[in-house]
Design a protein around this motif. Structure first.
Motif, short mmCIF file in Angstrom:
data_model
loop_
_atom_site.label_atom_id
_atom_site.label_comp_id
_atom_site.label_asym_id
_atom_site.label_seq_id
_atom_site.Cartn_x
_atom_site.Cartn_y
_atom_site.Cartn_z
N ALA A 130 13.26 17.99 39.04
CA ALA A 130 13.86 16.66 38.88
C ALA A 130 15.23 16.75 38.24
O ALA A 130 16.19 16.08 38.69
N ASN A 131 15.38 17.60 37.22
CA ASN A 131 16.68 17.75 36.55
C ASN A 131 17.73 18.36 37.47
O ASN A 131 18.89 17.94 37.48
N ILE A 132 17.33 19.36 38.24
CA ILE A 132 18.27 20.00 39.16
C ILE A 132 18.69 19.01 40.25
O ILE A 132 19.87 18.93 40.61
N ALA A 133 17.74 18.22 40.76
CA ALA A 133 18.06 17.21 41.78
C ALA A 133 19.04 16.17 41.22
O ALA A 133 20.01 15.80 41.88
N GLU A 134 18.79 15.72 39.98
CA GLU A 134 19.67 14.72 39.37
C GLU A 134 21.07 15.30 39.15
O GLU A 134 22.08 14.64 39.43
N LEU A 135 21.13 16.52 38.68
CA LEU A 135 22.43 17.17 38.48
C LEU A 135 23.13 17.36 39.81
O LEU A 135 24.35 17.15 39.91
N GLY A 136 22.39 17.73 40.85
CA GLY A 136 22.96 17.89 42.18
C GLY A 136 23.57 16.59 42.68
O GLY A 136 24.65 16.59 43.29
N GLY A 138 24.80 14.22 40.77
CA GLY A 138 26.03 14.03 40.00
C GLY A 138 27.17 14.89 40.53
O GLY A 138 28.32 14.44 40.61
N ILE A 139 26.85 16.11 40.92
CA ILE A 139 27.87 17.01 41.48
C ILE A 139 28.35 16.48 42.83
O ILE A 139 29.56 16.46 43.10
N ALA A 140 27.41 16.03 43.67
CA ALA A 140 27.79 15.49 44.98
C ALA A 140 28.70 14.27 44.83
O ALA A 140 29.69 14.12 45.57
N GLU A 141 28.39 13.42 43.85
CA GLU A 141 29.23 12.23 43.61
C GLU A 141 30.63 12.65 43.17
O GLU A 141 31.64 12.10 43.62
N ALA A 142 30.71 13.64 42.28
CA ALA A 142 32.02 14.13 41.82
C ALA A 142 32.79 14.77 42.97
O ALA A 142 34.03 14.66 43.04
N GLN A 143 32.10 15.43 43.88
CA GLN A 143 32.76 15.98 45.07
C GLN A 143 33.32 14.87 45.94
O GLN A 143 34.45 14.96 46.43
N ARG A 144 32.54 13.81 46.15
CA ARG A 144 33.01 12.68 46.96
C ARG A 144 34.25 12.03 46.37
O ARG A 144 35.12 11.55 47.09
N ARG A 145 34.32 12.02 45.04
CA ARG A 145 35.47 11.41 44.36
C ARG A 145 36.66 12.36 44.25
O ARG A 145 37.68 12.01 43.67
N ALA A 158 24.01 23.00 41.29
CA ALA A 158 23.14 22.52 40.21
C ALA A 158 22.20 23.64 39.76
O ALA A 158 21.99 23.84 38.55
N LEU A 159 21.66 24.39 40.70
CA LEU A 159 20.79 25.51 40.35
C LEU A 159 21.55 26.57 39.56
O LEU A 159 21.05 27.09 38.55
N ALA A 160 22.77 26.87 39.98
CA ALA A 160 23.60 27.86 39.27
C ALA A 160 23.89 27.41 37.85
O ALA A 160 23.87 28.22 36.90
N LEU A 195 33.28 27.60 37.99
CA LEU A 195 32.11 27.70 38.86
C LEU A 195 31.97 26.43 39.70
O LEU A 195 31.70 26.48 40.90
N LEU A 196 32.16 25.28 39.05
CA LEU A 196 32.02 23.99 39.75
C LEU A 196 33.21 23.66 40.64
O LEU A 196 33.12 22.79 41.50
#
Length: 199
Positions: A130-136, A138-145, A158-160, A195-196
């Motif tokens: 659940a935490n990795i999915a939530e972080l993923g 957040g990362i996807a949203e930051a990529q879109r922006r 997110a896994l990394a 990394l991100l």
């Protein structure tokens, strides 16, 4: 007519649940999951052993509530809104600071306990997923922006990040002299930002 005196507001202390969580966090971090009993937690909380089960049905459930509470407290500290490009590198770097020692202890203990207790292992797996999915997300949203490099897969990123965090929780063993070192903290923040693909 008699004058009314304004009474002082009554002091409202922590709730029973909060007292249980605080006592359990301290005991689990210091003594480990296996060596802590529910009666010991109840005694440290100032309640009866039977009363603890009104709030938590098992030691495993209480343990996960402690972990969730500790992580959420750290994650939300001074972060009213989440920006993956800024907050993820800072959050990971904070795992090397003295205030997060208790969280590092709890994280090590939960992974140790998961190897011995199937129920803890299942709860940990669900929580991490659940935490990795939530972080993923957040990362996807930051990529879109346009805040993060859009090339990398958000789930893999997110896994990394979680793999990096799991290394950071071992600071007492790996590099105790770096705990509280601002140079190391800045270095970790910079490496996670790289990394991100922070832009």
């Amino acid at each position: 007519m008699p004058t009314r005196t304004r009474s002082k507001p009554a002091f409202i202390g922590p709730s029973t649940r909060e007292r249980i969580l605080a006592a359990a966090e301290k005991l689990f971090a210091e003594d480990g999951f296996d060596r802590v009993s529910m009666p010991a937690i109840a005694k440290a909380s100032g309640i009866t052993a039977g009363a603890i089960y009104k709030h938590f049905e098992s030691k495993e459930e209480l343990f996960f509530a402690v972990v969730r509470n500790a992580v959420e407290t750290a994650a939300m500290r001074e972060r009213p809104s989440f920006d993956a490009a800024v907050d993820i590198p800072k959050l990971v770097a904070e795992y090397s600071t003295e205030p997060l020692k208790r969280i590092r202890q709890i994280a090590v203990e939960i992974h140790y306990a998961s190897g011995k207790h199937p129920k803890v292992r299942r709860m940990l797996k669900r929580g991490l997923e659940a935490n990795i999915a939530e972080l993923g997300r957040g990362i996807a949203e930051a990529q879109r922006r346009g805040r993060l490099d859009p090339v990398s897969d958000p789930k893999l990123m997110a896994l990394a990040v979680f793999v990096f965090i799991l290394g950071m929780v071992q600071m007492e063993s790996l590099a105790p002299d770096r705990i509280g070192d601002p140079v190391w903290e800045a270095f970790v923040e910079g490496r996670v930002a790289a990394l991100l693909g922070v832009r």
